[in-house]
Design a protein around this motif. Sequence first.
Motif, mmCIF file in Angstrom:
data_model
loop_
_atom_site.group_PDB
_atom_site.id
_atom_site.type_symbol
_atom_site.label_atom_id
_atom_site.label_comp_id
_atom_site.label_asym_id
_atom_site.label_seq_id
_atom_site.Cartn_x
_atom_site.Cartn_y
_atom_site.Cartn_z
ATOM 1 N N GLY A 1 23.711 7.402 23.505
ATOM 2 C CA GLY A 1 23.833 6.062 24.056
ATOM 3 C C GLY A 1 25.100 5.194 23.364
ATOM 4 N N VAL A 2 25.726 5.770 22.477
ATOM 5 C CA VAL A 2 26.649 5.274 21.938
ATOM 6 C C VAL A 2 28.175 6.245 21.728
ATOM 7 N N THR A 3 28.097 6.938 22.751
ATOM 8 C CA THR A 3 29.191 8.115 23.186
ATOM 9 C C THR A 3 29.480 7.744 24.718
ATOM 10 N N PRO A 4 30.823 8.255 24.921
ATOM 11 C CA PRO A 4 31.001 8.061 26.498
ATOM 12 C C PRO A 4 30.105 8.869 27.211
ATOM 13 N N ALA A 5 29.420 9.763 26.733
ATOM 14 C CA ALA A 5 28.136 10.566 27.784
ATOM 15 C C ALA A 5 27.184 9.660 27.742
ATOM 16 N N SER A 6 26.584 9.346 28.928
ATOM 17 C CA SER A 6 25.366 8.673 29.117
ATOM 18 C C SER A 6 24.036 9.497 28.888
ATOM 19 N N PRO A 7 23.076 8.835 28.445
ATOM 20 C CA PRO A 7 21.740 9.795 28.145
ATOM 21 C C PRO A 7 21.308 9.937 29.612
ATOM 22 N N ALA A 8 21.681 9.359 30.508
ATOM 23 C CA ALA A 8 21.168 9.595 32.095
ATOM 24 C C ALA A 8 21.807 11.053 32.647
ATOM 25 N N MET A 9 22.940 11.487 31.959
ATOM 26 C CA MET A 9 23.405 12.800 31.986
ATOM 27 C C MET A 9 22.250 13.933 31.634
ATOM 28 N N VAL A 10 21.643 13.529 30.539
ATOM 29 C CA VAL A 10 20.718 14.716 30.251
ATOM 30 C C VAL A 10 19.356 14.658 31.189
ATOM 31 N N LEU A 11 19.166 13.361 31.732
ATOM 32 C CA LEU A 11 18.285 13.276 32.628
ATOM 33 C C LEU A 11 18.493 14.340 34.001
ATOM 34 N N ALA A 12 19.820 13.926 34.444
ATOM 35 C CA ALA A 12 20.224 14.569 35.638
ATOM 36 C C ALA A 12 20.122 16.221 35.168
ATOM 37 N N ALA A 13 20.821 16.426 33.883
ATOM 38 C CA ALA A 13 20.972 18.026 33.801
ATOM 39 C C ALA A 13 19.569 18.552 33.751
ATOM 40 N N GLN A 14 18.438 17.913 33.117
ATOM 41 C CA GLN A 14 17.253 18.531 33.037
ATOM 42 C C GLN A 14 16.628 18.657 34.527
ATOM 43 N N ALA A 15 16.984 17.620 35.293
ATOM 44 C CA ALA A 15 16.493 17.813 36.700
ATOM 45 C C ALA A 15 16.868 18.924 37.480
#
Length: 255
Positions: free
Chosen positions: A101-115
């Motif tokens: 959450g404090v990096t340019p990468a969004s935590p939502a990317m983890v959700l998308a990748a896992q999906a």
Amino acid sequence: MNTLVEARRPGLRSLITLIGCEAKMVMRDTAGLVVPLCLPLLIMLTSASSASRTPVDNGRTALDVYVLPLVFTMVIAIIGIINMPSFLAYYRRSGILRRLGVTPASPAMVLAAQAVVSVLQALVGTTAALVVAFLAFGANPPANRGTALGVVALAMAAMYSAGMIVAAVAPTPNSAVAIGLVAFFILGALGGMFGGRDSLPEPLAEVGGWLPFGAAVEALSSAWAGAAVPAANLIGLGATIVVAAVVAGLLFRWE
């Protein structure tokens, strides 16, 4: 002179890399990899021989109309309601989501990748069941193939939306598995996993047809037989997607 550098969000290449990492995590989880692929296949094998010799309608057998829709739904439900939430609960507990959450990468990317990885795993499981049914027992393809594919996509979205509620409320990976198992067996029991919905009391059978497991099984069965998919099944799957997504969004915490 101070130069202001704007951090850019990771692009498609970063997402693909993250998907690869998620896939490796899934493959290292032996139970999470084997159970959703092998358990439904084993259940199919125990009944496929007799079911493949029982004609039902439109040139389809009981294997086509009853067993395969159930196996497909089991694969999707195990991955969506049990496996995926346990990974997300682990990421939250270990602080990975908070640090992202404090990096340019969004935590939502983890959700998308896992999906994405979960969908690929479900496709592997359903394809394996289909290949075995075709080669070993002479199963037939769905009479309405496009409808069947649409129902599978709806079922995946519904099960993963329900799984996000599990991920939202489970504080640990073990609790996510426990809650997911309870949800899976309740939905499966009401959806006909243990002998068909006809064996249930009428009120429970009616409820089971609206819930995602029973709705997916019945809708796939109709598509396989070449019949019109009941509107109640489609409404049930669609309502699950919307309601579960809203509830999960309200309850989900990154840490």
